[in-house]
Design a protein around this motif. Structure first.
Motif, PDB file in Angstrom:
ATOM      1  N   ILE A  70      13.262  -6.844 -49.707  1.00 13.97           N
ATOM      2  CA  ILE A  70      13.279  -7.644 -48.467  1.00 13.97           C
ATOM      3  C   ILE A  70      14.679  -8.171 -48.154  1.00 13.97           C
ATOM      4  N   ASP A  71      15.409  -8.631 -49.174  1.00 16.35           N
ATOM      5  CA  ASP A  71      16.724  -9.219 -48.912  1.00 16.35           C
ATOM      6  C   ASP A  71      17.685  -8.203 -48.300  1.00 16.35           C
ATOM      7  N   CYS A  72      17.702  -7.018 -48.834  1.00 14.90           N
ATOM      8  CA  CYS A  72      18.576  -5.957 -48.317  1.00 14.90           C
ATOM      9  C   CYS A  72      18.227  -5.622 -46.867  1.00 14.90           C
ATOM     10  N   HIS A  73      16.933  -5.501 -46.596  1.00 17.78           N
ATOM     11  CA  HIS A  73      16.477  -5.115 -45.259  1.00 17.78           C
ATOM     12  C   HIS A  73      16.753  -6.236 -44.254  1.00 17.78           C
ATOM     13  N   THR A  74      16.444  -7.461 -44.626  1.00 18.88           N
ATOM     14  CA  THR A  74      16.662  -8.574 -43.689  1.00 18.88           C
ATOM     15  C   THR A  74      18.152  -8.832 -43.481  1.00 18.88           C
ATOM     16  N   ASP A  75      18.969  -8.601 -44.513  1.00 16.19           N
ATOM     17  CA  ASP A  75      20.421  -8.743 -44.332  1.00 16.19           C
ATOM     18  C   ASP A  75      20.935  -7.753 -43.289  1.00 16.19           C
ATOM     19  N   GLU A  76      20.391  -6.546 -43.305  1.00 15.56           N
ATOM     20  CA  GLU A  76      20.806  -5.542 -42.315  1.00 15.56           C
ATOM     21  C   GLU A  76      20.361  -5.956 -40.913  1.00 15.56           C
ATOM     22  N   HIS A  77      19.163  -6.501 -40.796  1.00 12.09           N
ATOM     23  CA  HIS A  77      18.714  -7.007 -39.496  1.00 12.09           C
ATOM     24  C   HIS A  77      19.663  -8.099 -39.003  1.00 12.09           C
ATOM     25  N   LYS A  78      20.025  -9.013 -39.888  1.00 13.36           N
ATOM     26  CA  LYS A  78      20.918 -10.106 -39.501  1.00 13.36           C
ATOM     27  C   LYS A  78      22.268  -9.559 -39.038  1.00 13.36           C
ATOM     28  N   ARG A  79      22.773  -8.563 -39.741  1.00 14.91           N
ATOM     29  CA  ARG A  79      24.064  -7.974 -39.362  1.00 14.91           C
ATOM     30  C   ARG A  79      24.006  -7.403 -37.946  1.00 14.91           C
ATOM     31  N   VAL A  80      22.917  -6.690 -37.640  1.00 13.29           N
ATOM     32  CA  VAL A  80      22.763  -6.101 -36.310  1.00 13.29           C
ATOM     33  C   VAL A  80      22.613  -7.193 -35.250  1.00 13.29           C
ATOM     34  N   LEU A  81      21.838  -8.224 -35.539  1.00 16.84           N
ATOM     35  CA  LEU A  81      21.683  -9.310 -34.570  1.00 16.84           C
ATOM     36  C   LEU A  81      22.996 -10.050 -34.346  1.00 16.84           C
ATOM     37  N   ASP A  82      23.810 -10.159 -35.380  1.00 22.73           N
ATOM     38  CA  ASP A  82      25.143 -10.744 -35.200  1.00 22.73           C
ATOM     39  C   ASP A  82      25.984  -9.873 -34.267  1.00 22.73           C
ATOM     40  N   GLU A  83      25.893  -8.553 -34.416  1.00 20.90           N
ATOM     41  CA  GLU A  83      26.589  -7.645 -33.490  1.00 20.90           C
ATOM     42  C   GLU A  83      26.099  -7.866 -32.061  1.00 20.90           C
ATOM     43  N   ILE A  84      24.792  -7.932 -31.910  1.00 24.52           N
ATOM     44  CA  ILE A  84      24.187  -8.139 -30.581  1.00 24.52           C
ATOM     45  C   ILE A  84      24.684  -9.451 -29.984  1.00 24.52           C
ATOM     46  N   ASP A  85      24.722 -10.517 -30.786  1.00 23.20           N
ATOM     47  CA  ASP A  85      25.194 -11.809 -30.282  1.00 23.20           C
ATOM     48  C   ASP A  85      26.655 -11.728 -29.828  1.00 23.20           C
ATOM     49  N   GLY A  86      27.469 -10.987 -30.574  1.00 19.10           N
ATOM     50  CA  GLY A  86      28.859 -10.796 -30.172  1.00 19.10           C
ATOM     51  C   GLY A  86      28.961 -10.039 -28.861  1.00 19.10           C
ATOM     52  N   ILE A  87      28.136  -9.042 -28.705  1.00 18.75           N
ATOM     53  CA  ILE A  87      28.133  -8.260 -27.463  1.00 18.75           C
ATOM     54  C   ILE A  87      27.660  -9.118 -26.300  1.00 18.75           C
ATOM     55  N   LEU A  88      26.667  -9.956 -26.523  1.00 12.70           N
ATOM     56  CA  LEU A  88      26.192 -10.848 -25.462  1.00 12.70           C
ATOM     57  C   LEU A  88      27.312 -11.772 -24.986  1.00 12.70           C
ATOM     58  N   LYS A  89      28.132 -12.254 -25.904  1.00 12.60           N
ATOM     59  CA  LYS A  89      29.276 -13.091 -25.515  1.00 12.60           C
ATOM     60  C   LYS A  89      30.263 -12.298 -24.669  1.00 12.60           C
ATOM     61  N   GLN A  90      30.476 -11.041 -25.032  1.00 13.32           N
ATOM     62  CA  GLN A  90      31.373 -10.203 -24.248  1.00 13.32           C
ATOM     63  C   GLN A  90      30.790  -9.932 -22.858  1.00 13.32           C
ATOM     64  N   LEU A  91      29.484  -9.748 -22.788  1.00 13.94           N
ATOM     65  CA  LEU A  91      28.843  -9.560 -21.480  1.00 13.94           C
ATOM     66  C   LEU A  91      29.004 -10.798 -20.613  1.00 13.94           C
ATOM     67  N   GLU A  92      28.874 -11.975 -21.221  1.00 13.11           N
ATOM     68  CA  GLU A  92      29.064 -13.225 -20.470  1.00 13.11           C
ATOM     69  C   GLU A  92      30.478 -13.319 -19.906  1.00 13.11           C
ATOM     70  N   ALA A  93      31.435 -12.728 -20.628  1.00 12.68           N
ATOM     71  CA  ALA A  93      32.834 -12.743 -20.178  1.00 12.68           C
ATOM     72  C   ALA A  93      33.136 -11.605 -19.201  1.00 12.68           C
ATOM     73  N   GLY A  94      32.107 -10.794 -18.885  1.00  8.73           N
ATOM     74  CA  GLY A  94      32.288  -9.734 -17.901  1.00  8.73           C
ATOM     75  C   GLY A  94      32.624  -8.369 -18.472  1.00  8.73           C
ATOM     76  N   ASP A  95      32.636  -8.239 -19.785  1.00 15.09           N
ATOM     77  CA  ASP A  95      32.945  -6.958 -20.435  1.00 15.09           C
ATOM     78  C   ASP A  95      31.658  -6.189 -20.697  1.00 15.09           C
ATOM     79  N   THR A  96      31.403  -5.162 -19.902  1.00 11.96           N
ATOM     80  CA  THR A  96      30.214  -4.328 -20.137  1.00 11.96           C
ATOM     81  C   THR A  96      30.566  -3.070 -20.940  1.00 11.96           C
ATOM     82  N   GLY A  97      31.841  -2.756 -21.054  1.00 15.50           N
ATOM     83  CA  GLY A  97      32.259  -1.540 -21.743  1.00 15.50           C
ATOM     84  C   GLY A  97      31.835  -1.497 -23.201  1.00 15.50           C
ATOM     85  N   THR A  98      32.012  -2.605 -23.897  1.00 14.77           N
ATOM     86  CA  THR A  98      31.634  -2.664 -25.309  1.00 14.77           C
ATOM     87  C   THR A  98      30.133  -2.477 -25.463  1.00 14.77           C
ATOM     88  N   ALA A  99      29.366  -3.127 -24.617  1.00  9.72           N
ATOM     89  CA  ALA A  99      27.904  -3.021 -24.688  1.00  9.72           C
ATOM     90  C   ALA A  99      27.447  -1.605 -24.357  1.00  9.72           C
TER      91      ALA A  99
END
Length: 131
Positions: A70-99
């Motif tokens: 479970i720890d390995c699998h949930t850590d990977e989920h967290k990593r992906v959600l952190d990526e998504i959160d970073g992309i959401l911040k870039q979208l808020e700043a008007g950058d759609t290219g990264t997303a």
């Protein structure tokens, strides 16, 4: 252009997970075809919500059935959600290219590996635990 096609070969054998994966692929394909930035952002927000819900579903099943990795699998989920959160911040700043690159290249590649490895092992364990 669609990056992934849902086929029976992508099933892991747990209906709830397979249904969510089908939705994931549908959302990716819609995002990939969306040219309008406003529509893309709206769809990406829905995609992010879907991933949070899907990961919570998998993690709930793993917790309920005492999945050994479970720890390995949930850590990977967290990593992906952190990526998504970073992309959401870039979208808020008007950058759609990264997303758009994430949707077209990075996430599909990650998804196929994750499904073939972590999700498949988890699903096999769950199938035995539920039986």
């Amino acid at each position: 252009m669609a990056k992934l096609q849902w086929t029976k070969d992508l099933e892991v054998g747990v209906d709830d997970i397979d249904n969510d994966h089908r939705i994931t692929i549908d959302q990716l394909n819609k995002l990939s075809k969306t040219l309008d930035d406003h529509d893309f952002i709206t769809l990406f927000l829905a995609f992010a919500d879907h991933l949070r819900s899907h990961f919570a579903l998998e993690e709930g099943l793993m917790t309920k059935h005492l999945f050994f990795a479970i720890d390995c699998h949930t850590d990977e989920h967290k990593r992906v959600l952190d990526e998504i959160d970073g992309i959401l911040k870039q979208l808020e700043a008007g950058d759609t290219g990264t997303a758009r690159n994430y949707v077209d290249v990075e996430f599909p590649e990650w998804f196929m590996v994750h499904r073939a490895t972590m999700d498949t092992v988890t699903a096999r364990f769950l199938a035995q635990a539920i039986a």
